[in-house]
Design a protein around this motif. Structure first.
Motif, PDB file in Angstrom:
ATOM      1  N   MET A  26     -14.354   0.882   1.769  1.00  0.00           N
ATOM      2  CA  MET A  26     -13.463   0.020   2.540  1.00  0.00           C
ATOM      3  C   MET A  26     -13.263   0.580   3.946  1.00  0.00           C
ATOM      4  O   MET A  26     -13.107   1.788   4.118  1.00  0.00           O
ATOM      5  CB  MET A  26     -12.081  -0.085   1.859  1.00  0.00           C
ATOM      6  N   ASN A  27     -13.244  -0.323   4.938  1.00  0.00           N
ATOM      7  CA  ASN A  27     -12.870   0.109   6.280  1.00  0.00           C
ATOM      8  C   ASN A  27     -11.342   0.136   6.389  1.00  0.00           C
ATOM      9  O   ASN A  27     -10.635  -0.261   5.452  1.00  0.00           O
ATOM     10  CB  ASN A  27     -13.500  -0.787   7.350  1.00  0.00           C
ATOM     11  N   LEU A  28     -10.819   0.598   7.524  1.00  0.00           N
ATOM     12  CA  LEU A  28      -9.372   0.780   7.646  1.00  0.00           C
ATOM     13  C   LEU A  28      -8.601  -0.528   7.484  1.00  0.00           C
ATOM     14  O   LEU A  28      -7.519  -0.541   6.888  1.00  0.00           O
ATOM     15  CB  LEU A  28      -9.025   1.433   8.983  1.00  0.00           C
ATOM     16  N   SER A  29      -9.109  -1.621   8.009  1.00  0.00           N
ATOM     17  CA  SER A  29      -8.403  -2.899   7.876  1.00  0.00           C
ATOM     18  C   SER A  29      -8.351  -3.333   6.415  1.00  0.00           C
ATOM     19  O   SER A  29      -7.337  -3.901   5.963  1.00  0.00           O
ATOM     20  CB  SER A  29      -9.069  -3.974   8.734  1.00  0.00           C
ATOM     21  N   GLU A  45      -4.944  -3.763   4.065  1.00  0.00           N
ATOM     22  CA  GLU A  45      -4.678  -4.965   3.284  1.00  0.00           C
ATOM     23  C   GLU A  45      -4.433  -4.614   1.823  1.00  0.00           C
ATOM     24  O   GLU A  45      -3.509  -5.146   1.181  1.00  0.00           O
ATOM     25  CB  GLU A  45      -5.861  -5.932   3.414  1.00  0.00           C
ATOM     26  N   PHE A  46      -5.241  -3.700   1.296  1.00  0.00           N
ATOM     27  CA  PHE A  46      -5.101  -3.256  -0.092  1.00  0.00           C
ATOM     28  C   PHE A  46      -3.744  -2.576  -0.304  1.00  0.00           C
ATOM     29  O   PHE A  46      -3.026  -2.879  -1.265  1.00  0.00           O
ATOM     30  CB  PHE A  46      -6.247  -2.305  -0.428  1.00  0.00           C
ATOM     31  N   LEU A  47      -3.384  -1.675   0.599  1.00  0.00           N
ATOM     32  CA  LEU A  47      -2.124  -0.954   0.449  1.00  0.00           C
ATOM     33  C   LEU A  47      -0.919  -1.857   0.670  1.00  0.00           C
ATOM     34  O   LEU A  47       0.120  -1.671   0.025  1.00  0.00           O
ATOM     35  CB  LEU A  47      -2.078   0.236   1.408  1.00  0.00           C
ATOM     36  N   ASP A  48      -1.036  -2.837   1.561  1.00  0.00           N
ATOM     37  CA  ASP A  48       0.063  -3.792   1.751  1.00  0.00           C
ATOM     38  C   ASP A  48       0.369  -4.523   0.442  1.00  0.00           C
ATOM     39  O   ASP A  48       1.540  -4.756   0.106  1.00  0.00           O
ATOM     40  CB  ASP A  48      -0.290  -4.799   2.845  1.00  0.00           C
ATOM     41  N   GLU A  49      -0.674  -4.878  -0.289  1.00  0.00           N
ATOM     42  CA  GLU A  49      -0.474  -5.545  -1.588  1.00  0.00           C
ATOM     43  C   GLU A  49       0.218  -4.604  -2.572  1.00  0.00           C
ATOM     44  O   GLU A  49       1.096  -5.024  -3.339  1.00  0.00           O
ATOM     45  CB  GLU A  49      -1.820  -6.000  -2.150  1.00  0.00           C
ATOM     46  N   LYS A  50      -0.173  -3.333  -2.556  1.00  0.00           N
ATOM     47  CA  LYS A  50       0.409  -2.369  -3.481  1.00  0.00           C
ATOM     48  C   LYS A  50       1.851  -2.029  -3.121  1.00  0.00           C
ATOM     49  O   LYS A  50       2.665  -1.735  -3.996  1.00  0.00           O
ATOM     50  CB  LYS A  50      -0.450  -1.106  -3.529  1.00  0.00           C
ATOM     51  N   VAL A  51       2.184  -2.065  -1.830  1.00  0.00           N
ATOM     52  CA  VAL A  51       3.583  -1.875  -1.431  1.00  0.00           C
ATOM     53  C   VAL A  51       4.443  -2.963  -2.055  1.00  0.00           C
ATOM     54  O   VAL A  51       5.530  -2.693  -2.604  1.00  0.00           O
ATOM     55  CB  VAL A  51       3.736  -1.879   0.103  1.00  0.00           C
ATOM     56  N   SER A 111      -0.563   3.679  12.037  1.00  0.00           N
ATOM     57  CA  SER A 111      -1.432   2.663  12.627  1.00  0.00           C
ATOM     58  C   SER A 111      -1.389   1.373  11.810  1.00  0.00           C
ATOM     59  O   SER A 111      -1.685   0.298  12.326  1.00  0.00           O
ATOM     60  CB  SER A 111      -2.874   3.180  12.718  1.00  0.00           C
ATOM     61  N   PHE A 112      -1.006   1.487  10.538  1.00  0.00           N
ATOM     62  CA  PHE A 112      -0.849   0.305   9.681  1.00  0.00           C
ATOM     63  C   PHE A 112       0.489  -0.381   9.929  1.00  0.00           C
ATOM     64  O   PHE A 112       0.585  -1.602   9.888  1.00  0.00           O
ATOM     65  CB  PHE A 112      -0.947   0.696   8.201  1.00  0.00           C
ATOM     66  N   TYR A 142       5.004   4.255  -1.577  1.00  0.00           N
ATOM     67  CA  TYR A 142       5.054   3.550  -2.862  1.00  0.00           C
ATOM     68  C   TYR A 142       3.666   3.158  -3.329  1.00  0.00           C
ATOM     69  O   TYR A 142       3.325   3.303  -4.511  1.00  0.00           O
ATOM     70  CB  TYR A 142       5.923   2.294  -2.751  1.00  0.00           C
ATOM     71  N   ALA A 143       2.853   2.644  -2.409  1.00  0.00           N
ATOM     72  CA  ALA A 143       1.505   2.207  -2.764  1.00  0.00           C
ATOM     73  C   ALA A 143       0.653   3.383  -3.220  1.00  0.00           C
ATOM     74  O   ALA A 143       0.010   3.334  -4.283  1.00  0.00           O
ATOM     75  CB  ALA A 143       0.859   1.512  -1.567  1.00  0.00           C
ATOM     76  N   LEU A 144       0.663   4.463  -2.432  1.00  0.00           N
ATOM     77  CA  LEU A 144      -0.162   5.622  -2.761  1.00  0.00           C
ATOM     78  C   LEU A 144       0.297   6.284  -4.055  1.00  0.00           C
ATOM     79  O   LEU A 144      -0.516   6.645  -4.915  1.00  0.00           O
ATOM     80  CB  LEU A 144      -0.111   6.629  -1.608  1.00  0.00           C
TER      81      LEU A 144
END
Length: 253
Positions: A1-4, A8-14, A231-232, A242-244
């Protein structure tokens, strides 16, 4: 996965993990028992101090300390008589002598330094960084007599410690959003300046996602991964804790 894509993945997990259910099995449930600001601060600091290892054991030991404090942490710190604990094991390597030192330091902080918020805030304002807050806090906390072995229970950011538990405590006290998991009691430290509470879970997930390259879990790693999280989301980078953490603990990512 690239940074964007990672963002997006981590935003969903948050959205998945920054939720009330998170409180039930987390040490933040300990200060959630209280409504008085000072009670929340003190109970939270104690729970965060013990927050390494198995979470059920952490919360059981924190509950025992609250019992010794008659479930009135602030009143106890200001007026109580310390129990005779000797070298009794309280939680893993944290023993009775350590706890009594903590009680004495907290009494000093509330009687002579305006309380926990004022100490962290003074250090933060001296450099406009959380690192400054952690460094100044440790100096004040360990100023009540010789701290000896107890010093290892208060992270030393000046020696490169990741300071996971203190960063987590600051997240609890400073961060505020509509989900209400964190308290958001302290308003003089900016959410945007918080640093990730880096532990084995958040570190391993960060490395797998490519947002942390450094192998050690030290302060340089905290700075590296937090800079990516900023940067996110520049205003609330530590929401990604929370996501991590959720990916590591609940999903074994």
């Amino acid at each position: 996965m690239n940074l964007s894509e990672v963002k997006e993945f981590l935003d969903e997990k948050v959205l998945q993990y920054n939720a009330p259910f998170f409180i039930e099995s987390d040490p933040i449930s300990i200060p959630k028992k209280f409504s008085l600001k000072q009670d929340i601060e003190i109970a939270g600091f104690i729970a965060a101090t013990l927050a390494w290892g198995q979470r059920k054991a952490i919360m059981k030991s924190a509950e025992q300390i609250l019992e010794w404090m008659d479930y009135e942490p602030y009143h106890f710190i200001m007026n109580g008589e310390w129990p005779d604990l000797g070298t009794t094991s309280v939680y893993r390597t944290f023993n009775g002598e350590d706890l009594i030192y903590f009680f004495n330091s907290l009494r000093n902080i509330y009687m002579n330094h305006g309380g926990l918020e004022d100490v962290f805030t003074k250090g933060y304002h001296s450099t406009q960084t959380v690192k400054g807050a952690l460094s100044y806090f440790r100096g004040v906390f360990t100023s009540v007599g010789e701290c000896g072995r107890t010093g290892k229970h208060v992270a030393n950011v000046d020696k490169g410690s990741s300071s996971k538990r203190l960063n987590m405590y600051l997240r609890w006290m400073v961060r505020k959003d509509k989900m209400g998991v964190d308290f958001g009691l302290w308003e003089k430290i900016k959410m945007s300046d918080l640093m990730l509470p880096l532990d084995v879970h958040t570190g391993n997930v960060g490395r797998k996602l490519g947002i942390l390259e450094r192998k050690q879990s030290d302060w340089k790693s905290v700075e590296e991964i937090t800079s990516v999280l900023k940067s996110f989301d520049t205003e609330d980078p530590i929401k990604y804790d929370y996501a991590l953490f959720g990916l590591g603990v609940f999903e074994k990512f």
